[in-house]
Structures are given as C-alpha cells and as structure tokens.
Design a protein around this motif. Structure first.
Motif, short mmCIF file in Angstrom:
data_model
loop_
_atom_site.label_atom_id
_atom_site.label_comp_id
_atom_site.label_asym_id
_atom_site.label_seq_id
_atom_site.Cartn_x
_atom_site.Cartn_y
_atom_site.Cartn_z
N GLY A 22 -31.61 -5.80 -10.26
CA GLY A 22 -31.26 -3.98 -10.90
C GLY A 22 -32.03 -3.81 -12.24
N THR A 23 -32.36 -2.80 -12.39
CA THR A 23 -33.04 -1.85 -13.92
C THR A 23 -31.87 -1.46 -15.16
N GLU A 24 -32.81 -2.22 -16.34
CA GLU A 24 -31.69 -1.07 -17.16
C GLU A 24 -32.94 -1.23 -18.27
N SER A 81 -32.98 9.84 -11.22
CA SER A 81 -33.26 9.72 -9.35
C SER A 81 -34.12 8.80 -9.46
N ASN A 82 -34.66 8.14 -9.99
CA ASN A 82 -35.24 6.69 -10.13
C ASN A 82 -34.23 6.09 -9.39
N SER A 83 -32.70 5.42 -10.53
CA SER A 83 -31.99 4.73 -10.02
C SER A 83 -31.67 4.71 -8.64
N LYS A 120 -50.02 5.40 -9.45
CA LYS A 120 -49.04 5.20 -7.84
C LYS A 120 -47.61 5.46 -7.34
N SER A 121 -46.99 5.94 -6.20
CA SER A 121 -45.81 6.37 -6.72
C SER A 121 -44.93 5.03 -5.63
N GLY A 122 -44.26 3.75 -6.39
CA GLY A 122 -44.02 2.62 -5.35
C GLY A 122 -43.03 3.12 -4.32
N THR A 123 -41.82 4.51 -4.50
CA THR A 123 -41.18 5.30 -3.20
C THR A 123 -42.60 5.20 -1.86
N GLU A 124 -43.58 5.20 -2.42
CA GLU A 124 -44.12 6.20 -1.08
C GLU A 124 -44.58 5.19 -0.74
N PHE A 136 -43.31 12.06 -6.18
CA PHE A 136 -44.55 11.73 -6.52
C PHE A 136 -44.83 10.81 -8.17
N GLY A 137 -44.26 10.19 -8.20
CA GLY A 137 -44.86 9.71 -9.02
C GLY A 137 -45.28 9.49 -10.85
N VAL A 138 -44.67 10.49 -10.73
CA VAL A 138 -44.91 11.22 -12.51
C VAL A 138 -43.25 10.94 -12.85
N GLY A 139 -42.56 10.64 -12.23
CA GLY A 139 -41.03 10.60 -13.29
C GLY A 139 -40.53 10.58 -14.08
N PHE A 140 -40.97 9.21 -14.21
CA PHE A 140 -40.14 7.92 -15.37
C PHE A 140 -41.42 8.15 -16.54
N TYR A 141 -42.71 8.76 -16.25
CA TYR A 141 -43.20 8.87 -17.83
C TYR A 141 -42.96 9.28 -18.23
N GLY A 177 -34.06 -3.69 -8.13
CA GLY A 177 -34.48 -3.64 -9.46
C GLY A 177 -36.57 -4.42 -9.00
N MET A 178 -37.06 -4.42 -9.71
CA MET A 178 -38.65 -4.66 -9.64
C MET A 178 -39.04 -6.10 -10.03
N THR A 179 -40.30 -6.47 -9.24
CA THR A 179 -40.92 -8.26 -9.16
C THR A 179 -41.29 -7.76 -11.03
N ILE A 205 -28.49 2.27 -16.44
CA ILE A 205 -28.85 1.31 -15.82
C ILE A 205 -28.34 1.37 -14.45
N ASP A 206 -29.05 0.80 -13.84
CA ASP A 206 -28.14 0.75 -12.44
C ASP A 206 -28.28 -0.39 -11.72
N ASN A 207 -27.52 -1.08 -11.00
CA ASN A 207 -27.16 -2.37 -9.99
C ASN A 207 -28.34 -2.36 -8.75
N ASP A 217 -32.58 6.20 -6.14
CA ASP A 217 -33.97 5.61 -5.67
C ASP A 217 -33.75 4.03 -5.48
N ALA A 218 -33.47 3.74 -6.34
CA ALA A 218 -33.70 2.17 -6.10
C ALA A 218 -32.28 1.85 -5.56
N LEU A 219 -30.70 2.14 -5.42
CA LEU A 219 -30.09 1.75 -5.16
C LEU A 219 -29.96 2.22 -3.42
N ASN A 252 -47.52 -2.38 -10.87
CA ASN A 252 -48.06 -1.84 -10.20
C ASN A 252 -47.33 -0.17 -10.06
N ASN A 253 -45.82 -0.50 -10.07
CA ASN A 253 -45.72 1.04 -10.25
C ASN A 253 -45.48 1.92 -11.09
N LEU A 254 -45.51 1.19 -12.81
CA LEU A 254 -45.00 1.68 -14.12
C LEU A 254 -46.09 1.70 -14.96
P1 ADP Z 1 -41.46 8.68 -8.45
O1 ADP Z 1 -40.25 8.15 -8.18
O2 ADP Z 1 -41.97 9.42 -8.36
O3 ADP Z 1 -41.95 7.43 -7.56
P2 ADP Z 1 -41.79 7.10 -10.95
O4 ADP Z 1 -43.01 7.41 -12.51
O5 ADP Z 1 -40.12 7.19 -11.46
O6 ADP Z 1 -42.00 7.45 -9.52
O7 ADP Z 1 -41.28 5.76 -10.95
C1 ADP Z 1 -42.45 5.07 -9.73
C2 ADP Z 1 -41.57 3.97 -9.50
O8 ADP Z 1 -40.73 3.01 -10.29
C3 ADP Z 1 -41.10 4.20 -7.94
O9 ADP Z 1 -41.15 4.87 -7.24
C4 ADP Z 1 -39.94 3.22 -7.71
O10 ADP Z 1 -40.87 1.86 -7.08
C5 ADP Z 1 -40.20 2.11 -9.16
N1 ADP Z 1 -39.07 2.16 -10.22
C6 ADP Z 1 -38.79 3.26 -10.94
N2 ADP Z 1 -37.00 3.10 -11.68
C7 ADP Z 1 -37.03 2.26 -10.69
C8 ADP Z 1 -35.19 1.63 -10.85
N3 ADP Z 1 -34.44 2.06 -11.50
N4 ADP Z 1 -35.46 0.88 -9.93
C9 ADP Z 1 -36.26 0.74 -8.96
N5 ADP Z 1 -37.92 0.59 -9.35
C10 ADP Z 1 -38.07 1.71 -9.92
#
Ligand code: ADP
Length: 626
Positions: free
Chosen positions: A166-168, A34-36, A96-100, A118-123, A81-83, A76-78, A38-40, A89-91
């Motif tokens: 992108g992000t790997e 889902s994060n990927s 903190k939900s970067g998406t928000e 919701f910002g807990v997904g990645f963890y 990406g993240m600076t 992996i997605d193209n 979103d990034a796309l 900040n995001n991870l």
């Molecule tokens: P959420 O997706 O609910 O916001 P996550 O903890 O899963 O929360 O991710 C935190 C933030 O990290 C995302 O909001 C997004 O900004 C950034 N992020 C995570 N995965 C990716 C990715 N594959 N590419 C770009 N940004 C990402």
C-alpha cells in the motif's frame, strides 16, 4: 540517496500547475483519494487474475490522519503500492500517467475501473504542502521505498520500512502567510466537507478518526472520545433516490462538476430499467456558456459504468439541438472499454440517447406549461439552438421541436407558442408574422399597422433565424405562415381589390416611367389601399423577404441576395396626386427626384440602407429650400 532533478518539462508543468491551473486548493484531497481508489481497484483486479494474491474486498480502504502538532495530513491506502521504479516513473515525470501504462500492460483488464487519466493529480498536493513523502510497498516487492520531494528541486528515493502493501502519503503543510492559512486542512470538519463534496461516491470507505465531545450526565464534565468514522456515503448522487437528495446538493454537484457559477435552471432525474438500464442525472443550465454558440463548445454527457467514469463528454448521448444539457449517465450495460469509435454503433448508447431525447423534450414541455417564467429564461438562453435544430435538419425535427418555439405576439404582447396562437385563430387559415430588428420597429411597419388595424394577431420575429425556421417548417398544424410584408398578403375586400386594380391600370404609364428611373432595384411600382398615414412602403414578392435579404447579406461570404421588391404608394396620400400632376405636366426631372426620394424613404422604413444617401439628402434639402 542522491537527489534527482525532475525532468525539465515536468518542472515547468509543475510550477504552472501549482500556481495557476488549480486555483481551488482543496481539490488536492480529491486527487490523492482518487489515486488511492485506483490503487485499490488495481489490487483487486490483480487478485482476480492472479491466484497467489489474496485480497478480501472488505479490507480495502483509505485512511486519513490529521496531525495538528506536526501540521501533517496522511492519506493511506492498502492498495497495489509502488515499486522503486514505479515511484520513479509515476511521480518523477509529470506527463507519465502510470494509470495509462497499467491499462496498456494489462490489455485484458476489461473490468478494471479507473478514475485517473491525466497524470497531474498527484502534484496538486504541492499546492498546500511544502514537502511530500510517499512511503510505498508494492504487492510485487518485499521492499518498501520512501519518495520525498519539496516539489521544486527534485526528489529522493530511499529504501524504507513498511509492513504491508500500500501507500502512505504524508503532506507537510506550507507555512501560513498573511493571505492564506493552511491550518484549515488540519480541521476534521474541513476534511469531512471536502471528502463529501468531491469523493462521496468513491466506493471504498474513506475513514478518519474523529474526536467527539459530550457532557457526562453525572459529573457534567466534558468528555472526549475518539471514533473512526466513514466519511463517504459511497453511493453516487445520481444513484440516490431524488427524494433523498436536497436541491442544494444537486445544485452544488452541478456547479462543481460542470464549472458553472450559477445553479441549474432544472434538474432532471431519470432512472430506467428495462431493455437498457441506467441512472441519469441531467441539468439544464440557467444561462448559455460563454462559448456556447461557437465551434469550441463541446456537447456531451459524462458516461459512467458502475460508478466509474469512462468518458467525460459522450457526444453520442445528446442530439445537437439539446447540446446545452449537462449531466451524467451511469449504466451497467455499457462496457468499460467502449471507445469513441465504437460508441456510435453501440446499441445501448443509441437506446439511452433516444430515451434522453424524449425525456428532455417532455421536461421542457412541462416547464413550458407549468413554469413559464423559467421556460422563458431557458428560451432566452437556448431558444436559438432549438430553432437551429429545426432549420439545420431541413424541418425533420419540426414535430419534435415546433412546440417548444416561442414568438412575440402583437395581441398578447408577450411570447406565445404556435399552439397558443393556433388556438385563437378561429376560421383563419393563416398565421401572420412580420420580421424586423425590434418589436417597436416591427410595430411601426406600414404593413403591420394595416394587419393590426384589421384585428389580426401578428407574430413579431426579431431573431435572424425566425423566418428561416418557419420556412423550413412549412406550416404548423395545417396552417400556413404568411409574412404581412409580402406582396401576397392582402386583407382587402373583393370590391376594394377591383377598385385598386383599375386605379393601377389607369396609372400604368406613370409607373412605367417611375420604374425606368429606379431600374432593376424594384420589380414593380403600384398603388396600395392598405396604407393609412404612410405615403409609401416596400413589400417583397416570392420566397426571400426583406428581412431575409438583410440576414443573408450580413453573413460572411454572403452572396448578394436580393428580395424582389415592390414599391407601394398610398393611393389616398397627397403625394400620389402630386406625382400624377408631375407626370401629366411632363415635369420629368421633378418626377425623377420624387421617385428617388420615395424609394429611399421606403427602404429606410423597412430598415434597409440606401445606396446613395448623399444624393437623397441633397434632393430632400433642395426641395425644402424651394
Ligand atoms: P494519475 O492518477 O492521473 O495517473 P497522478 O500524478 O495522480 O496521475 O499519479 C501518477 C501515478 O502514480 C498514478 O497513475 C499511479 O500509477 C501512481 N500512484 C499515485 N498514487 C498512488 C497510490 N496511492 N498507490 C499506487 N500508485 C499510485
């Protein structure tokens, strides 16, 4: 680079999450995909507003790589990406939900389709990984960075190399323990299954290299070859035609999406095109959620626009009386930035809600007609809600919901609809009913015995709402309801009525003295000719029945509501002669005792309590010892 600690609250949350929230480990993949996705979405959105960024939609994709030797999984997605800052900040901060944030910064991102909120997904990746590496290159930066963490102590970020944006993400699987083997996540079948289950309708292709074996026809040798396959069908299940979806797929989707352990009682598919266009996939659960009849229960349907979820529980799509319905509505006509506030006024939402109401009603009627067994199961779970729908709207919904009601019929000895009852009525103008705690108890009520002996079909009301519901309905198909325990109810002939009236007049003085003994607890005492074996019974006069008195008084803050009670004495029972004798011989003390006992037993027959049980039992025992 120096290791940074996770912020304190992140750490707490992180542990909690890894260990408890997600007991279902496999969802880590759903979260990362889902994060990927979103990034796309974000990248595609940027390219549409920023001329310098050129993106070919067909190239946007998500790749999965499994490495059995090193025990790693890569996602992996193209995408955007993240600076370095974004990685931090995001991870780095769980809350903190970067998406928000992205949504706020790009307030014109009206058509941006975003899943994560919701910002807990990645963890969740730390549920299966002992170490996670995130290599990312932002579309806005020339440099790539590597974020690395073991999920507990903290993380590092270092400059790194990556060719394109992108992000790997690399997950280093946890070591197997006696209880859990993490190796299953290195299995292509497992990964395929998980993707199908959770991420089938992600709109970008999710690709994975899969090894196939086949026998060479000539050499009979097993040959292996690898092929990149797209794992997801990319069409949401609710957009697929019903004939293309197996029942099992619907059931799995339901149990998974709506956290139920039982498959639904009914699947309702509705595709509408016209004034408003939408696909709806609705479910009627087979049992009420544990909190259904409490304030905690939140009704609503998931609302999607163009395959993207915009609201988890859109309450405005369902009327209260159908609040048990679960499901999804996907409509292109709904704007992505609709909010809870604008929802109520939205014309499209109103239209869809109206359609859904009609559809659910029709489906329930069909079920009632063609699949009675399941309908009764439904009614058992949610019948009370239907009743409440009529009652709480002051009968406004009686036309809509009245046909869905079921009551136990004395003659059919099963649940029947009002329509079925009416069809058997003939010339009769009245629908007879009686209320009580259980069917057996109602059957034994004196007034019910009388009605049954006279060949009437009586509906037995055992739910506390039943009587209130039919009172709010007023009537059904021009027939009125009558409680056989009510004083108005009289099936005797004119002749019998006249005879009884005379007897009552003759005994006026007796009854006046008895009434003095009982005071205001009864309104009247009289003879009746409807009792066969019972010496006495209680009937009520007016709107509040004996059963309603019980219900109203059982409610918290229930005011002390009293039914107007009439004590009826069986004119043909030896007891009636006895009290007459007592009165004629002026044995007033005895008459007093007899009266109290008669009233007490009449209350007991109706399932009412007696205020002075010791007095009554003492009186009975005294009499027995004589
Ligand atoms: P959420 O997706 O609910 O916001 P996550 O903890 O899963 O929360 O991710 C935190 C933030 O990290 C995302 O909001 C997004 O900004 C950034 N992020 C995570 N995965 C990716 C990715 N594959 N590419 C770009 N940004 C990402």
């Amino acid at each position: 680079m120096k290791k940074k600690e996770f912020k304190a609250e992140s750490k707490k949350l992180l542990n909690m999450m890894i260990n408890s929230i997600y007991t279902n480990k496999e969802i880590f993949l759903r979260e990362l995909i889902s994060n990927s996705s979103d990034a796309l979405d974000k990248l595609y959105f940027l390219s549409s507003t920023n001329g310098e960024i050129k993106v070919n939609k067909e190239d946007l994709e998500i790749k999965l790589e499994l490495d059995k030797e090193n025990r790693t999984i890569k996602i992996i997605d193209n995408g955007i990406g993240m600076t370095k800052e974004e990685l931090e900040n995001n991870l780095g901060t769980i809350a903190k939900s970067g998406t928000e944030l992205f949504k706020e910064e790009n307030s014109d991102s009206k058509n941006l389709e975003i899943i994560g909120q919701f910002g807990v997904g990645f963890y969740s990746s730390f549920m299966i990984a002992k170490k996670v590496k995130v290599l990312s290159k932002s579309i806005n930066d020339d440099k790539a960075y590597l974020w690395e963490s073991d999920g507990v102590d903290g993380y590092t970020i270092d400059e790194s190399e990556k060719e394109s944006n992108g992000t790997e993400i690399t997950l280093y699987l946890k070591d197997n323990t006696d209880d859990v083997s993490y190796d299953e996540y290195l299995d292509t079948y497992t990964i395929e299954r998980i993707v199908k289950k959770y991420s089938d309708y992600i709109k970008y292709p999710i690709k994975m290299e899969i090894e196939h074996e086949h026998e060479d026809e000539k050499t009979k040798k097993i040959e292996k070859h690898k092929e990149v396959e797209v794992l997801n069908s990319r069409i949401p299940i609710w957009k697929k035609k019903q004939k293309d979806v197996k029942d099992e797929e619907y059931n799995d989707f339901y149990t998974d999406k709506f956290y139920d352990y039982e498959k639904p009682l009914k699947v309702i598919k509705s595709d509408v095109e016209g004034l408003t266009s939408y696909n709806a996939l609705l479910f009627i659960p087979s049992h009420a959620p544990y909190n259904y009849y409490t304030k905690e229960y939140e009704k609503g349907l998931m609302l999607y626009s163009k395959g993207v979820m915009i609201m988890d529980k859109c309450a405005d799509l369902l009327p209260d009386y159908f609040s048990f319905v679960k499901g999804i509505v996907d409509s292109e006509d709904i704007s992505l930035n609709i909010s809870r506030e604008t929802m109520q006024e939205d014309r499209q939402i109103k239209l869809i809600a109206k359609n859904i109401e009609t559809k659910v009603k029709r489906e329930l009627e069909t079920m009632l007609k063609d699949d009675r067994e399941n309908y009764e199961k439904f009614y058992e779970a949610f019948g009370e809600q239907i009743k409440y729908g009529i009652y709480s709207s002051f009968g406004m919904n009686k036309e809509l919901l009245g046909d869905l009601l079921l009551f136990y019929s004395s003659s059919e000895e099963k649940l029947v609809t009002l329509d079925e009852y009416v069809s058997r009525m003939g010339d009769d103008k009245l629908i007879y009913y009686a209320s009580g705690e259980t069917i057996d108890k109602i059957k034994m009520l004196p007034s019910v015995e009388d009605a049954l002996a006279k060949g009437k079909e009586v509906l037995f009301f055992t739910n506390y709402l039943d009587e209130f519901v039919i009172k709010t309905m007023g009537g059904y198909k021009e027939k009125n309801f009558v409680n056989v325990q009510n004083s108005d109810f009289d099936l005797s002939s004119e002749e019998e009525k006249k005879e009884l009236k005379k007897k009552n007049e003759d005994s006026k003085e007796l009854f006046t003295s008895m009434k003095e003994i009982l005071g205001d607890t009864v309104k009247e005492i009289r003879y009746t000719n409807k009792l066969k074996n019972h010496p006495v019974c209680l009937v009520s006069e007016g709107e509040v029945s004996l059963e309603m008195e019980k219900v109203l008084n059982a409610m918290p803050n229930g005011e002390n509501v009293q039914a107007n009670k009439i004590l009826e004495i069986n004119e043909n029972h030896p007891i009636s002669k006895k009290i007459q004798e007592l009165f004629e011989n002026r044995e007033m003390d005895e008459l007093k005792n007899y009266t109290k006992i008669l009233y007490g037993t009449a209350r007991l027959i109706e399932g009412l309590t007696i205020e002075n049980p010791t007095e009554i039992t003492n009186l009975i025992c005294d009499m027995m010892s004589k």
